[in-house]
Write an enzyme that holds these catalytic residues in place. Structure first.
Site, PDB file in Angstrom:
ATOM      1  N   ASN A 234       6.549   2.075  -8.391  1.00  0.00           N
ATOM      2  CA  ASN A 234       7.356   2.776  -7.395  1.00  0.00           C
ATOM      3  C   ASN A 234       6.816   2.424  -6.017  1.00  0.00           C
ATOM      4  O   ASN A 234       5.726   1.860  -5.881  1.00  0.00           O
ATOM      5  CB  ASN A 234       7.327   4.287  -7.640  1.00  0.00           C
ATOM      6  CG  ASN A 234       5.922   4.864  -7.561  1.00  0.00           C
ATOM      7  OD1 ASN A 234       4.965   4.278  -8.054  1.00  0.00           O
ATOM      8  ND2 ASN A 234       5.793   6.032  -6.943  1.00  0.00           N
ATOM      9  N   HIS A 235       7.574   2.743  -4.977  1.00  0.00           N
ATOM     10  CA  HIS A 235       7.217   2.285  -3.624  1.00  0.00           C
ATOM     11  C   HIS A 235       7.210   3.484  -2.679  1.00  0.00           C
ATOM     12  O   HIS A 235       8.273   3.997  -2.319  1.00  0.00           O
ATOM     13  CB  HIS A 235       8.233   1.240  -3.168  1.00  0.00           C
ATOM     14  CG  HIS A 235       7.706   0.293  -2.132  1.00  0.00           C
ATOM     15  ND1 HIS A 235       6.421   0.352  -1.637  1.00  0.00           N
ATOM     16  CD2 HIS A 235       8.303  -0.759  -1.481  1.00  0.00           C
ATOM     17  CE1 HIS A 235       6.244  -0.605  -0.746  1.00  0.00           C
ATOM     18  NE2 HIS A 235       7.370  -1.291  -0.637  1.00  0.00           N
ATOM     19  N   VAL A 236       6.002   3.931  -2.293  1.00  0.00           N
ATOM     20  CA  VAL A 236       5.915   5.161  -1.501  1.00  0.00           C
ATOM     21  C   VAL A 236       5.250   4.969  -0.144  1.00  0.00           C
ATOM     22  O   VAL A 236       5.305   5.875   0.694  1.00  0.00           O
ATOM     23  CB  VAL A 236       5.171   6.269  -2.284  1.00  0.00           C
ATOM     24  CG1 VAL A 236       5.983   6.713  -3.490  1.00  0.00           C
ATOM     25  CG2 VAL A 236       3.771   5.821  -2.711  1.00  0.00           C
TER      26      VAL A 236
ATOM     27  N   ASP B 161       0.982   0.246  -0.585  1.00  0.00           N
ATOM     28  CA  ASP B 161       1.164   0.009  -2.021  1.00  0.00           C
ATOM     29  C   ASP B 161       0.734  -1.391  -2.453  1.00  0.00           C
ATOM     30  O   ASP B 161       0.006  -1.552  -3.445  1.00  0.00           O
ATOM     31  CB  ASP B 161       2.629   0.247  -2.414  1.00  0.00           C
ATOM     32  CG  ASP B 161       3.052   1.691  -2.215  1.00  0.00           C
ATOM     33  OD1 ASP B 161       2.159   2.543  -2.020  1.00  0.00           O
ATOM     34  OD2 ASP B 161       4.268   1.967  -2.252  1.00  0.00           O
TER      35      ASP B 161
ATOM     36  N   GLU C 140      12.685  -0.699  -6.181  1.00  0.00           N
ATOM     37  CA  GLU C 140      13.451   0.071  -5.192  1.00  0.00           C
ATOM     38  C   GLU C 140      13.753  -0.752  -3.946  1.00  0.00           C
ATOM     39  O   GLU C 140      14.673  -0.421  -3.192  1.00  0.00           O
ATOM     40  CB  GLU C 140      12.685   1.335  -4.802  1.00  0.00           C
ATOM     41  CG  GLU C 140      12.512   2.319  -5.946  1.00  0.00           C
ATOM     42  CD  GLU C 140      11.476   3.378  -5.636  1.00  0.00           C
ATOM     43  OE1 GLU C 140      11.856   4.459  -5.155  1.00  0.00           O
ATOM     44  OE2 GLU C 140      10.279   3.128  -5.887  1.00  0.00           O
TER      45      GLU C 140
END
Length: 719
Positions: free
Chosen positions: A35-37, A41, A105
């Site tokens: 996931n990309h937060v 990252d 994403e």
């Protein structure tokens, strides 16, 4: 050397921890899908993964100066989604044995939830037949390098965890066109990413989840408001929770089931969390069930004490309940303030400094709350939910819906209703959103006005309630709404069209049952289909049990983390009946729950509800859905209420009885509508009975038990 320095620096600042089995990373063909937060990252993965992967980076990012600066520690290839050759290059890299990282994403999350998943990453996985290793990054979203400013309480150096999930594969979908194959592959990868989020949800109790929300969103963040118009912050709610927790100890024992008969109000949330913190199990009493229904609930759960409010009983004209239900002790919240002592105040103050110490020892799998079924088909049953089942459902909702701390929920469904409890209280509290608790969904003029006045962005209710809100609302009352969710009963076409025409808003229909805490499936902006109730939530398994006489679909059976611990029945008080369902071989399987609903799945996984298995009539050998009969009646008479029951028939086995509030509705009108819409004539009742008002339950559903009794009494009298 440089890599080692940065690894030590990040490990010291962020206490980075990599969990999971790293062996999958050493397979021949590997695709890592995190996931990309945050902007950290890629650096985190480059520093802490035991392999040196190649990162697929969009050309708009790869050409920036900081990417050139990272070249010594990160291998990356530019990715242009408009050029097929860049996709083929990634496939070749994987086939050559290089681990590849793609952020499906394609951008950093701005909501904290999963963003849309691009098909390209899925197509690379399917084309190369790589082993997919999902990876969850937790904690980096709290840094200043995320895009959640104003949505979470950001800090300089939060703890960061990298969770490696079990590897999986994504087969190339079968479809005639490449575009369709890419789309299906994208949906499959989206499911993998959602399952990954569910897999790393924290093991905690409801009280611990409240503390975690306070820590994540800030103690001074407003979270609950009611008709007193004095918003409570997380800190204030915690103070009230500790106050109630301390006082409840004087009226109950650890592990005791206690009844709560309270309105939608801020203090009710405090009572729920306070009771849970001290090891009591709140049983949410349905005050609309009447003396008989409440007596059954009290007996089934073996309750000795019910906590309520004098003000609530006054305003709701409910004093007849404590007067007649004398088998339990009634304790009024207004009387508790006088019981507070100096020692209690010191205890509360001390535990505000160390709130985790206020919780007695509990496990997520322990019983947390008891809800009661509506009793629409018999005596109400106690549904025992654990901390795990309730929080799993909240996490499932958060996984598919992009609720944030900027949202404001309007919650008018009662807290004794599973929909009102989970969606109306727990979900907003644990996502940082603010919730306005209103004591009655029946105030059709007031609720729209409050939605407007409090700038609410999320509204939910039954089809009946939403239709009435729309009738009385000003076209501008709902200008801030971005989610309108219907559940608990079938969404009527007239209601959906009214909302679209008057407000320009799409109602998203969902499906749930109390036993599943309650949401099972729901349409969301990212995945919605007209005429369905959405897809089954991530983390759940579903199967259909074939039913004799029903050609399409079958009985829906479910298994997952949000399934109840079991039933409490009045016939066997206090004894927990764990969920089990009969499989296709006639064997009972533990852990499965049979919903009793007949459903179908389409090729994309969307669910269509056909009706209750118990609500089918066998007429002349044909299975007729009573819900279909009611839809015919609604089509012929859309502004009235209709409900169907069954009576015995000497010639055809069973016959239909239609109860309606339309005294002008005729069989000819029903036949006309049925023929126009391809409904068989067997589904058109001959016995039509007019009622000034249909008997309904507190949820707004028709009271089918009462209607069936009316049919039986009439038949007995006739005989």
């Amino acid at each position: 050397m440089l890599l080692g320095f940065f690894r030590l620096l990040f490990k010291g600042l962020y206490r980075v921890r990599l969990t999971g089995d790293t062996q999958a990373l050493y397979q021949q063909k590997v695709l890592i899908t995190p996931n990309h937060v945050s902007f950290l990252d890629g650096i985190l993965l480059a520093l802490f993964l035991p392999v040196r992967p190649v990162f697929a980076v969009y050309t708009s990012i790869s050409q920036r100066w900081f990417m050139r600066a990272l070249t010594p520690i990160i291998d990356f290839v530019p990715l242009d989604p408009t050029k097929p050759m860049s996709i083929k290059h990634l496939v070749r890299l994987i086939e050559q044995g290089r681990p590849v990282v793609i952020f499906p994403e394609g951008r950093i999350s701005v909501s904290g939830s999963l963003m849309k998943i691009y098909d390209g990453a899925a197509f690379v996985a399917a084309k190369s037949q790589a082993t997919i290793v999902p990876l969850r990054i937790e904690g980096a979203e709290l840094t200043p390098f995320s895009r959640l400013k104003g949505l979470v309480k950001r800090r300089l150096f939060p703890r960061i965890q990298l969770h490696l999930l079990p590897p999986t594969h994504l087969p190339m979908p079968e479809a005639p066109r490449a575009r369709d194959r890419r789309k299906i592959a994208g949906e499959m990868l989206h499911q993998i990413m959602m399952e990954a989020r569910m897999a790393v949800r924290p093991r905690e109790t409801l009280y611990e989840s409240l503390l975690a929300a306070q820590d994540r969103f800030g103690a001074r963040k407003p979270c609950v408001e009611d008709i007193n118009f004095q918003p409570d912050t997380y800190r204030k709610l915690l103070t009230k929770t500790l106050f109630v927790a301390r006082i409840l100890e004087k009226y109950s024992q650890p592990g005791e089931k206690i009844g709560l008969m309270l309105p939608n109000a801020g203090i009710s949330a405090a009572v729920i969390f306070g009771a849970i913190a001290r090891g009591r199990i709140p049983a949410m009493m349905n005050y609309t069930a009447g003396v008989k229904g409440l007596s059954s609930a009290i007996a089934a759960a073996e309750l000795n004490t019910i906590f309520t409010s004098r003000t609530f009983l006054d305003k709701g004209k409910l004093w007849h309940l404590p007067e007649q239900l004398t088998q339990v002790r009634w304790v009024f919240l207004e009387d508790l303030k006088g019981d507070i002592t100096l020692a209690d105040k010191l205890w509360i103050f001390a535990h505000l400094l160390a709130p985790r110490l206020a919780q007695v020892k509990q496990q997520p799998e322990d019983a947390a709350m008891i809800l009661f079924t509506s009793g629409s088909e018999g005596n109400p049953k106690g549904v025992v939910h654990s901390h795990k089942s309730l929080l799993s459902n909240v996490e499932q909702i958060k996984t598919i819906a992009d609720f944030t701390a900027n949202d404001r929920f309007m919650s008018a469904l009662p807290l004794f209703h599973s929909f009102g409890l989970t969606v109306g209280l727990l979900t907003p509290l644990l996502t940082g959103a603010e919730v306005f608790l209103y004591p009655s969904p029946l105030h059709y003029r007031v609720v729209p006005e409050l939605v407007y006045d409090r700038n609410c962005t999320v509204l939910f209710g039954t089809s009946t309630f939403l239709a009435n809100y729309a009738r009385f609302a000003n076209p501008y009352d709902f200008y801030r709404l971005r989610y309108v969710v219907a559940g608990a009963e079938k969404l009527q076409e007239s209601t959906k069209q009214l909302w679209q025409d008057k407000f320009g808003l799409r109602i998203l229909e969902g499906y749930g049952v109390t036993e599943c805490a309650p949401v099972v499936s729901i349409n969301v902006p990212m995945a919605a289909k007209v005429g369905t109730v959405g897809r089954i939530l991530p983390g759940m398994d579903a199967r259909l049990l074939a039913m004799p006489g029903i050609d399409q679909g079958g009985r829906l059976q479910l298994k997952g983390p949000n399934i109840m611990k079991g039933y409490l029945r009045v016939e066997n008080p206090g004894v927990l009946e764990a969920p089990a369902a009969e499989n296709q071989h006639g064997e009972m399987e533990a852990g499965w729950y049979d919903t009793g609903d007949i459903v179908t799945f389409d090729e994309q996984g969307y669910v269509r509800i056909q009706g209750r298995a118990k609500r089918f009539a066998k007429i002349a050998g044909e299975m007729i859905s009573l819900e279909m009969v009611e839809q015919v009646a609604l089509g012929a008479s859309p502004d009235k209420m209709h409900a169907t029951a069954i009576k015995q028939d000497a010639s055809k086995g069973e016959a239909l009885v239609l109860f309606t509030t339309d005294n002008e509705l005729t069989r000819e009108a029903l036949l006309r509508y049925a023929r126009q819409h391809g409904v068989p004539e067997l589904a058109v009742p001959r016995d039509i009975r007019w009622l000034k008002q249909l008997p309904v339950l507190g949820s707004g559903k028709p009271d089918y038990v009462t209607l069936k009794n009316m049919v039986d009494e009439a038949e007995t009298t006739h005989e």
